[in-house]
Design a protein around this motif. Structure first.
Motif, PDB file in Angstrom:
ATOM      1  N   UNK A 142      -2.381  18.855  34.526  1.00 36.90           N
ATOM      2  CA  UNK A 142      -2.900  17.861  34.357  1.00 36.90           C
ATOM      3  C   UNK A 142      -2.467  16.887  32.903  1.00 36.90           C
ATOM      4  N   UNK A 143      -2.107  17.707  32.175  1.00 33.84           N
ATOM      5  CA  UNK A 143      -0.983  16.620  31.383  1.00 33.84           C
ATOM      6  C   UNK A 143      -0.237  16.246  32.153  1.00 33.84           C
ATOM      7  N   UNK A 144       0.428  16.854  32.675  1.00 29.70           N
ATOM      8  CA  UNK A 144       1.419  16.557  32.936  1.00 29.70           C
ATOM      9  C   UNK A 144       1.286  15.336  34.168  1.00 29.70           C
ATOM     10  N   UNK A 145       0.430  15.415  34.893  1.00 32.39           N
ATOM     11  CA  UNK A 145       0.024  14.528  36.070  1.00 32.39           C
ATOM     12  C   UNK A 145      -0.801  13.024  34.936  1.00 32.39           C
ATOM     13  N   UNK A 146      -0.724  12.660  34.131  1.00 33.42           N
ATOM     14  CA  UNK A 146      -1.212  12.509  33.487  1.00 33.42           C
ATOM     15  C   UNK A 146      -2.531  12.007  32.577  1.00 33.42           C
ATOM     16  N   UNK A 147      -3.409  13.324  33.121  1.00 32.71           N
ATOM     17  CA  UNK A 147      -4.631  13.463  31.816  1.00 32.71           C
ATOM     18  C   UNK A 147      -4.551  12.913  30.616  1.00 32.71           C
ATOM     19  N   UNK A 148      -5.650  13.546  29.920  1.00 32.87           N
ATOM     20  CA  UNK A 148      -4.949  13.181  28.094  1.00 32.87           C
ATOM     21  C   UNK A 148      -4.371  14.747  27.301  1.00 32.87           C
ATOM     22  N   UNK A 149      -5.081  15.190  28.129  1.00 25.83           N
ATOM     23  CA  UNK A 149      -4.868  16.492  27.476  1.00 25.83           C
ATOM     24  C   UNK A 149      -5.175  17.393  28.667  1.00 25.83           C
ATOM     25  N   UNK A 150      -4.602  19.088  28.656  1.00 27.27           N
ATOM     26  CA  UNK A 150      -5.350  20.248  28.870  1.00 27.27           C
ATOM     27  C   UNK A 150      -5.158  21.223  28.156  1.00 27.27           C
ATOM     28  N   UNK A 151      -5.839  22.301  28.950  1.00 25.52           N
ATOM     29  CA  UNK A 151      -5.889  23.637  27.792  1.00 25.52           C
ATOM     30  C   UNK A 151      -5.943  24.489  28.912  1.00 25.52           C
ATOM     31  N   UNK A 152      -5.849  25.792  29.007  1.00 23.76           N
ATOM     32  CA  UNK A 152      -5.729  27.055  29.426  1.00 23.76           C
ATOM     33  C   UNK A 152      -4.494  27.709  29.225  1.00 23.76           C
ATOM     34  N   UNK A 153      -5.231  28.954  30.400  1.00 20.10           N
ATOM     35  CA  UNK A 153      -4.238  30.313  30.239  1.00 20.10           C
ATOM     36  C   UNK A 153      -2.748  29.659  30.526  1.00 20.10           C
ATOM     37  N   UNK A 154      -1.741  30.306  30.135  1.00 17.94           N
ATOM     38  CA  UNK A 154      -0.478  30.562  30.307  1.00 17.94           C
ATOM     39  C   UNK A 154      -0.264  31.150  31.900  1.00 17.94           C
ATOM     40  N   UNK A 155      -0.665  30.486  32.939  1.00 15.34           N
ATOM     41  CA  UNK A 155      -0.845  30.893  33.847  1.00 15.34           C
ATOM     42  C   UNK A 155       0.964  31.486  34.531  1.00 15.34           C
ATOM     43  N   UNK A 156       1.976  31.096  34.227  1.00 12.55           N
ATOM     44  CA  UNK A 156       3.559  31.264  33.919  1.00 12.55           C
ATOM     45  C   UNK A 156       3.272  33.129  34.079  1.00 12.55           C
TER      46      UNK A 156
END
Length: 327
Positions: A254-268
């Protein structure tokens, strides 16, 4: 990205494995199926991490294993048939991403091993008996981040936020779980001095209609963990920017897509750990004997380009917590 292009891309990115898989059955080529609700940036990255982890464990795609990919293109109702298709393909193990995909796989087979790389509320939804002793044919890695955490981070980054929309997929967060979150809202709203309006999106075409439901005065947006939202991340972040809404999404896409922020587990990282489960199962371990692991790595990504476009200055205390800043 088309499935054929995706498969060619991930295959070309892997080097030849350094060693043969220990204790591999003579001449056996394992067939590994993946079942995901979408082919979003997060899913593509997760599968690449999974394949790289298998490579590091000594597996060679095309020689010691082959992949069977199934994507529902954001439509959850397609998952049961796709899961059944993997069973008909006689895969040796099914790797899922997302709670709906995991449920669909479990309903399709009670015998084939299933490893969920990413899923939530697995005990509450009857996917496993317990985290320590899953039982049955399913195990994997469980998400931990609650929606309240993202709303808290949004308030920390933009203290002027007072009216937040919580965008979610009711098929991912149904009934009891949604009810529990709604019951927690009064204390969350009081503690953060804001109000939260839940708005549902149940298919990949529903984002514009969801935005039309936002109450007047909405000045913040929180996106829940859901494949249907992941698949339309670009559109959602674009709509948020048009409405001048600071938005926090689940997962770095989401941050990469242009939203202000993203937070969550490192899914990789979770997908890489899923490969370890698969390795153990292919060597004879039973899924029901392998405890469910909780996510241990989390990441906060802030898009300063979006912050500038919104006329926002992110507090230094929040920037210092970021794992990555998009300029």
């Amino acid at each position: 990205m088309e499935r054929r292009t995706f498969m060619a891309t991930i295959a070309s990115g892997l080097l030849a494995a350094p060693v043969a898989v220990e204790a591999q059955q003579a001449g056996k080529v394992y067939k590994i199926g993946t079942l995901t609700a979408d082919l979003s940036q997060g899913s593509r990255g997760g599968i690449k991490s999974f394949l790289q982890a298998l490579h590091d464990l000594g597996y060679v795609e095309g020689r010691s294993f082959v992949m069977e990919y199934r994507f529902a293109e954001g439509y959850q109702d397609r998952l049961p048939e796709l899961a059944a298709d993997l069973v008909r393909a006689r895969v040796d193990v099914i790797v899922t991403a997302g709670t709906p995909a995991t449920i669909a796989a479990k309903q399709a087979t009670q015998t084939l091993p299933i490893v969920f790389a990413v899923a939530g509320w697995v005990v509450e939804k009857g996917i496993v008996r317990s985290l320590a002793r899953p039982g049955g044919n399913v195990t994997g890695l469980q998400l931990q981040v609650a929606p309240s955490k993202g709303i808290q981070l949004l308030k920390d980054a933009v203290p002027t936020v007072t009216r937040v929309v919580f965008l979610y997929d009711p098929t991912t967060m149904p009934g009891e779980r949604l009810g529990s979150f709604l019951k927690s809202l009064p204390s969350l709203e009081q503690g953060l001095n804001l109000t939260v309006q839940p708005v549902a999106v149940s298919d990949p075409t529903g984002a514009p209609q969801a935005f039309a439901e936002f109450r007047r005065g909405t000045n913040g947006l929180m996106l829940h963990a859901a494949s249907v939202l992941n698949l339309t991340a670009d559109q959602i972040c674009s709509l948020a920017l048009q409405r001048r809404l600071p938005a926090t999404g689940y997962g770095r896409l989401f941050a990469n897509a242009g939203c202000l922020m993203s937070y969550g587990e490192n899914e990789g990282d979770m997908w890489r750990r899923a490969a370890v489960y698969v390795d153990k199962i292919l060597k004879g371990a039973k899924p029901g004997d392998l405890p469910v692991e909780l996510a241990t790595k989390f990441e906060l990504v802030i898009n300063l380009t979006t912050a500038k476009a919104l006329g926002l200055t992110i507090p230094q205390s929040v920037l210092l917590r970021a794992d990555e800043v998009v300029q």
